[in-house]
Design a protein around this motif. Structure first.
Motif, mmCIF file in Angstrom:
data_model
loop_
_atom_site.group_PDB
_atom_site.id
_atom_site.type_symbol
_atom_site.label_atom_id
_atom_site.label_comp_id
_atom_site.label_asym_id
_atom_site.label_seq_id
_atom_site.Cartn_x
_atom_site.Cartn_y
_atom_site.Cartn_z
ATOM 1 N N PHE A 156 0.868 -1.183 0.000
ATOM 2 C CA PHE A 156 0.000 0.000 0.000
ATOM 3 C C PHE A 156 0.899 1.227 0.000
ATOM 4 O O PHE A 156 1.908 1.281 0.701
ATOM 5 C CB PHE A 156 -0.882 0.004 1.248
ATOM 6 C CG PHE A 156 -1.817 1.181 1.350
ATOM 7 C CD1 PHE A 156 -3.104 1.109 0.855
ATOM 8 C CD2 PHE A 156 -1.413 2.372 1.958
ATOM 9 C CE1 PHE A 156 -3.981 2.186 0.954
ATOM 10 C CE2 PHE A 156 -2.272 3.459 2.050
ATOM 11 C CZ PHE A 156 -3.556 3.359 1.542
ATOM 12 N N TYR B 42 -5.740 8.391 7.447
ATOM 13 C CA TYR B 42 -5.058 7.233 6.870
ATOM 14 C C TYR B 42 -4.779 6.152 7.902
ATOM 15 O O TYR B 42 -4.454 5.016 7.547
ATOM 16 C CB TYR B 42 -3.800 7.670 6.124
ATOM 17 C CG TYR B 42 -4.121 7.983 4.689
ATOM 18 C CD1 TYR B 42 -3.766 7.120 3.666
ATOM 19 C CD2 TYR B 42 -4.850 9.127 4.351
ATOM 20 C CE1 TYR B 42 -4.098 7.384 2.350
ATOM 21 C CE2 TYR B 42 -5.199 9.396 3.050
ATOM 22 C CZ TYR B 42 -4.821 8.523 2.044
ATOM 23 O OH TYR B 42 -5.176 8.781 0.746
ATOM 24 N N ALA C 99 -5.825 3.064 5.491
ATOM 25 C CA ALA C 99 -4.854 2.042 5.107
ATOM 26 C C ALA C 99 -5.292 0.655 5.568
ATOM 27 O O ALA C 99 -5.330 -0.281 4.749
ATOM 28 C CB ALA C 99 -3.468 2.403 5.637
ATOM 29 N N GLY D 253 3.404 -1.154 3.774
ATOM 30 C CA GLY D 253 2.898 0.074 3.180
ATOM 31 C C GLY D 253 3.657 1.287 3.644
ATOM 32 O O GLY D 253 4.354 1.259 4.666
ATOM 33 N N VAL E 74 2.920 5.643 3.842
ATOM 34 C CA VAL E 74 2.104 6.830 3.604
ATOM 35 C C VAL E 74 2.965 8.053 3.887
ATOM 36 O O VAL E 74 3.595 8.147 4.944
ATOM 37 C CB VAL E 74 0.840 6.849 4.474
ATOM 38 C CG1 VAL E 74 0.053 8.144 4.242
ATOM 39 C CG2 VAL E 74 -0.045 5.642 4.168
#
Length: 340
Positions: A148, A176, A180, A216, A218
């Motif tokens: 992600f 998020y 996520a 992931g 971000v």
């Protein structure tokens, strides 16, 4: 079923984003309150509301109520929602669910005691493009999520003088912390790499480890102009991925044959890229940010329907991930595990 609803918090966000979408549903807004009585009176005139107050507890004494809605800030969210739950009302609250995960857990406990539902304003689940993307990602054909990636920036408008990044964390980053795991799986740990470029100008690379093995990243921060697009995400599987630009455009990349050496190459169903974006000139009363769909899920949940409404339990989990992220800002590069 028409539900009688009271609302706390009549600022710009409620006035421009929340209430216009809320009032598309089968509700009767019977009372509004704000510490700024002028703001409350302005909204009362707009929606024909009889009861205006500066004290939420005055509204709680009105008869025949079903729901309390609010967009009032972290600590008032905790206190007012618990009071409404103790009065026997369902609650819709804008995020965040308090200032800490302990606040969110206190709301969850009050909701369990009252047997009532608390919906939380994580509307990014319902942005049309995000919803399309998640439906693709959760389909059997997509397979397991491997990675992600997201970008969710804002400007340094929260700050003046010595910056306190708490509002940025609570009102911006928390989105998020829900989105996520909604796309992937619960978060096991976060590792943060921060850089403060200048006072009030913070950049964070936040790395997630999800249950099941997906990873992931971000990127969040306060380094960009709000006048430019500032959000995108990508969910990656095996030989396919879904990308969303600015909650408005979706692309589903799959596994096409290499075309450069094929003079008869064309676009083929089943393997080439699918894309969608809205016709913003259409005369349709749509809400691509997701608030209307969020309220639809809230009221459907109150009717006993199965929905993916973000509840206070989701809020507790998001706040725990957020707190781990904040701890990671103070300990760069060190993984912060999420309490179960």
């Amino acid at each position: 079923m028409t539900r009688r609803l009271i609302w706390a918090g009549c600022g710009r966000h409620a006035e421009q984003m929340l209430l216009p979408q809320l009032m598309r549903h089968d509700v009767e807004l019977v009372g509004v309150c704000d510490l700024d009585r002028t703001a409350a009176e302005r909204l009362a005139r707009r929606y024909g509301v009889k009861h205006v107050a500066t004290d939420f507890f005055e509204l709680l004494r009105l008869p025949g109520l079903d729901v309390a809605g609010m967009a009032v800030g972290p600590l008032p969210h905790r206190d007012l929602s618990i009071a409404a739950l103790q009065r026997g009302l369902h609650v819709f609250m804008e995020k965040p669910c308090g200032a800490t995960s302990a606040d969110a857990q206190a709301i969850a406990a009050a909701a369990a005691d009252a047997g009532r539902t608390v919906g939380v304003g994580f509307m990014k689940r319902y942005s049309t493009a995000n919803r399309i993307a998640r439906n693709v990602v959760k389909s059997a054909a997509f397979g397991p999520v491997v990675g992600f990636f997201g970008e969710y920036m804002t400007a340094p408008t929260y700050f003046a003088g010595a910056p306190d990044y708490t509002p940025f964390f609570l009102h911006h980053c928390v989105h998020y912390m829900d989105l996520a795991p909604y796309f992937v799986a619960p978060v096991e740990s976060v590792t943060v790499f921060p850089r403060e470029h200048a006072p009030g100008k913070l950049l964070l690379h936040v790395h997630f480890a999800f249950t099941g093995g997906a990873v992931g990243t971000v990127i969040m921060g306060t380094l960009q102009s709000r006048g430019t697009p500032m959000e995108r995400l990508q969910v990656m599987g095996d030989h396919q991925r879904v990308e969303v630009e600015g909650v408005l455009e979706v692309k589903h990349f799959r596994n096409p044959p290499f075309k450069a050496d094929d003079p008869s190459a064309t676009l083929a169903d089943g393997v080439d890229t699918l894309s969608w974006k809205p016709n913003l000139t259409a005369a349709a009363n749509e809400d691509f940010k997701g608030y209307n769909a969020l309220f639809a899920a809230f009221f459907a949940a109150l009717d006993g329907q199965a929905t993916d409404l973000p509840t206070i339990e989701d809020g507790v989990r998001a706040m725990r991930v957020l707190e781990a992220m904040v701890a990671g800002v103070q300990a760069p590069g060190q993984p912060q595990r999420i309490p179960v």
